[in-house]
Scaffold this active site. Sequence first.
Site, PDB file in Angstrom:
ATOM      1  N   ARG A 132       0.817  -1.231   0.000  1.00  0.00           N
ATOM      2  CA  ARG A 132       0.000   0.000   0.000  1.00  0.00           C
ATOM      3  C   ARG A 132       0.845   1.273   0.000  1.00  0.00           C
ATOM      4  NH1 ARG A 132      -3.210  -3.169   3.541  1.00  0.00           N
ATOM      5  NH2 ARG A 132      -4.913  -4.063   2.355  1.00  0.00           N
ATOM      6  N   LYS A 154       3.908  11.495 -11.240  1.00  0.00           N
ATOM      7  CA  LYS A 154       3.090  10.691 -12.157  1.00  0.00           C
ATOM      8  C   LYS A 154       3.817   9.379 -12.383  1.00  0.00           C
ATOM      9  CE  LYS A 154       0.577  14.127 -14.888  1.00  0.00           C
ATOM     10  NZ  LYS A 154       0.396  14.713 -16.239  1.00  0.00           N
ATOM     11  N   GLU A 196      11.936  18.882 -24.081  1.00  0.00           N
ATOM     12  CA  GLU A 196      11.165  19.153 -22.855  1.00  0.00           C
ATOM     13  C   GLU A 196      11.744  20.353 -22.090  1.00  0.00           C
ATOM     14  OE1 GLU A 196       8.340  17.738 -22.024  1.00  0.00           O
ATOM     15  OE2 GLU A 196       8.290  15.703 -22.848  1.00  0.00           O
ATOM     16  N   LYS A 237       8.874  23.008 -13.234  1.00  0.00           N
ATOM     17  CA  LYS A 237       7.986  21.868 -13.014  1.00  0.00           C
ATOM     18  C   LYS A 237       7.536  21.811 -11.554  1.00  0.00           C
ATOM     19  CE  LYS A 237       6.481  17.453 -13.980  1.00  0.00           C
ATOM     20  NZ  LYS A 237       6.570  16.240 -14.764  1.00  0.00           N
ATOM     21  N   GLU A 247      -3.196  17.695 -11.548  1.00  0.00           N
ATOM     22  CA  GLU A 247      -3.562  18.190 -12.878  1.00  0.00           C
ATOM     23  C   GLU A 247      -5.058  18.476 -12.998  1.00  0.00           C
ATOM     24  OE1 GLU A 247      -1.292  16.547 -16.282  1.00  0.00           O
ATOM     25  OE2 GLU A 247      -3.156  16.756 -17.388  1.00  0.00           O
ATOM     26  N   ARG A 251      -1.440  22.574 -14.314  1.00  0.00           N
ATOM     27  CA  ARG A 251      -0.400  21.573 -14.615  1.00  0.00           C
ATOM     28  C   ARG A 251      -0.567  21.058 -16.052  1.00  0.00           C
ATOM     29  NH1 ARG A 251       1.912  16.418 -11.027  1.00  0.00           N
ATOM     30  NH2 ARG A 251       3.179  15.568 -12.705  1.00  0.00           N
ATOM     31  N   ASN A 255       1.563  19.894 -20.802  1.00  0.00           N
ATOM     32  CA  ASN A 255       1.277  19.045 -21.963  1.00  0.00           C
ATOM     33  C   ASN A 255       1.376  19.813 -23.278  1.00  0.00           C
ATOM     34  OD1 ASN A 255       0.779  16.909 -20.234  1.00  0.00           O
ATOM     35  ND2 ASN A 255      -1.378  17.452 -19.999  1.00  0.00           N
ATOM     36  N   HIS A 258       1.976  18.042 -26.540  1.00  0.00           N
ATOM     37  CA  HIS A 258       1.855  16.601 -26.301  1.00  0.00           C
ATOM     38  C   HIS A 258       0.640  15.962 -26.968  1.00  0.00           C
ATOM     39  CE1 HIS A 258       5.174  17.257 -23.636  1.00  0.00           C
ATOM     40  NE2 HIS A 258       5.196  15.997 -23.253  1.00  0.00           N
ATOM     41  N   HIS A 262       1.605  12.683 -28.837  1.00  0.00           N
ATOM     42  CA  HIS A 262       1.085  11.343 -28.518  1.00  0.00           C
ATOM     43  C   HIS A 262       0.459  10.692 -29.753  1.00  0.00           C
ATOM     44  CE1 HIS A 262       0.934  12.320 -23.933  1.00  0.00           C
ATOM     45  NE2 HIS A 262       2.111  11.919 -24.329  1.00  0.00           N
ATOM     46  N   HIS A 277       9.919   9.845 -27.861  1.00  0.00           N
ATOM     47  CA  HIS A 277       8.947  10.778 -27.284  1.00  0.00           C
ATOM     48  C   HIS A 277       9.373  12.240 -27.471  1.00  0.00           C
ATOM     49  CE1 HIS A 277       5.919  12.430 -24.628  1.00  0.00           C
ATOM     50  NE2 HIS A 277       6.863  12.987 -23.891  1.00  0.00           N
TER      51      HIS A 277
HETATM   52  N1  GLY Z   1       4.818  15.360 -17.909  1.00  0.00           N
HETATM   53  C1  GLY Z   1       3.754  16.217 -17.566  1.00  0.00           C
HETATM   54  C2  GLY Z   1       3.432  16.189 -16.094  1.00  0.00           C
HETATM   55  O1  GLY Z   1       4.164  15.607 -15.319  1.00  0.00           O
HETATM   56  O2  GLY Z   1       2.438  16.733 -15.706  1.00  0.00           O
END
Ligand code: GLY
Length: 381
Positions: A132, A154, A196, A237, A247, A251, A255, A258, A262, A277
């Site tokens: 957990r 993430k 990036e 960031k 997000e 946030r 993107n 992106h 994608h 990527h």
């Molecule tokens: N890579 C975008 C984020 O971490 O929100």
Amino acid sequence: MNATTPEKTGARIVVPVALEGRGYDIHIGRHQLCEAAALIAAFAPGAKAALVTDESVAALHGAAFETCLQQEGISVTRITIPPGEASKSYAQFVALCDALLAAKIERNDLVIAFGGGVVGDLTGFAAAVLRRGVRFVQVPTTLLAQVDSSVGGKTGINSPHGKNLIGAFHQPALVIADTALLDTLSEREFKAGYAEVVKYGLIDDPDFFDWCEANWSRVIAGGPERDHAVAVSCRAKAAFVARDEREEGDRALLNLGHTFAHALERLTSYDSARLVHGEAVAIGLALAFRFSQRLGLCSGQDAIRVSRHLDHVGLPSRLRQVPGGAGSAEEIVNAMAQDKKVKRGVLTFILARGIGKSFIAPGVAADEVRAFIEAELASKD
Ligand code: GLY
């Protein structure tokens, strides 16, 4: 420190991520592996550690890092996964969880993700659910992972339905970005990560974009400018993550480029021989600015500046640069629709009113996107 002031050579830069109860520091500098081990030992005295890495990183840096950890009295079990996006799978996730349990990693112990985005995402997700939730440390070894994926919590794996569809928010307890590790990256992989970096200037920091235009070759060469670029990116960031961890708001600006990226990755079957990527993001950034220009939001000069910078660096900026072709406008829009929610024929995009002036545009008509892509595919510029 502002965007145009390089960090001192050899200095370690510490960037805090200010999250109530889950805050952590990002340590940035060259030759930090033994310092990383000391930080880990100080952070979790007496803890056991699982060092999760991939075969490529293990061959280059595994023994050196393990020695540093052992010198700090940390007992380490190394777990190695195959390199590449295919490892963000159910099968590798199950194998990793079982390997962590076999290593007897308890809730007071640590899991260390030592690799690029694939290792970080998979390991973070396993750490999120093992018993957990156990603490994990990110030691990213690619530029892309140092400036983006290792920060912000993430984590996840891919499903046959799409990328990153199974995952969790699980913040690392510590991030250590040793910029000397980037010396062993191929030029292609380094440049892909640089897309990036530029992104942060384009989102909301026009001074940093100016700085990137003037300093990109020194970032690649590995001087103090590289550490500076990583630090500015991590500060940007960290600020987004602190404001909007899950997000639910801005946030999403991270993107930028992106949605296009994608779709291109999907249409090239995630085949890294064709497109990685960061290269897809580079094309996506240029497209986001040209699309904004077409919609009358952004000047043609700014859109040209973005493409020109990517061209100088040696990154792709046009759909025709996708090896083997990007597909038709219809295929690209359909691939976007699978990535993003399309509600009654409208998509959410990150658009820009200029360099450093991005915004979330929730109501972009799919027909507008299709017409733009048709024009891009027909364009010879
Ligand atoms: N890579 C975008 C984020 O971490 O929100």
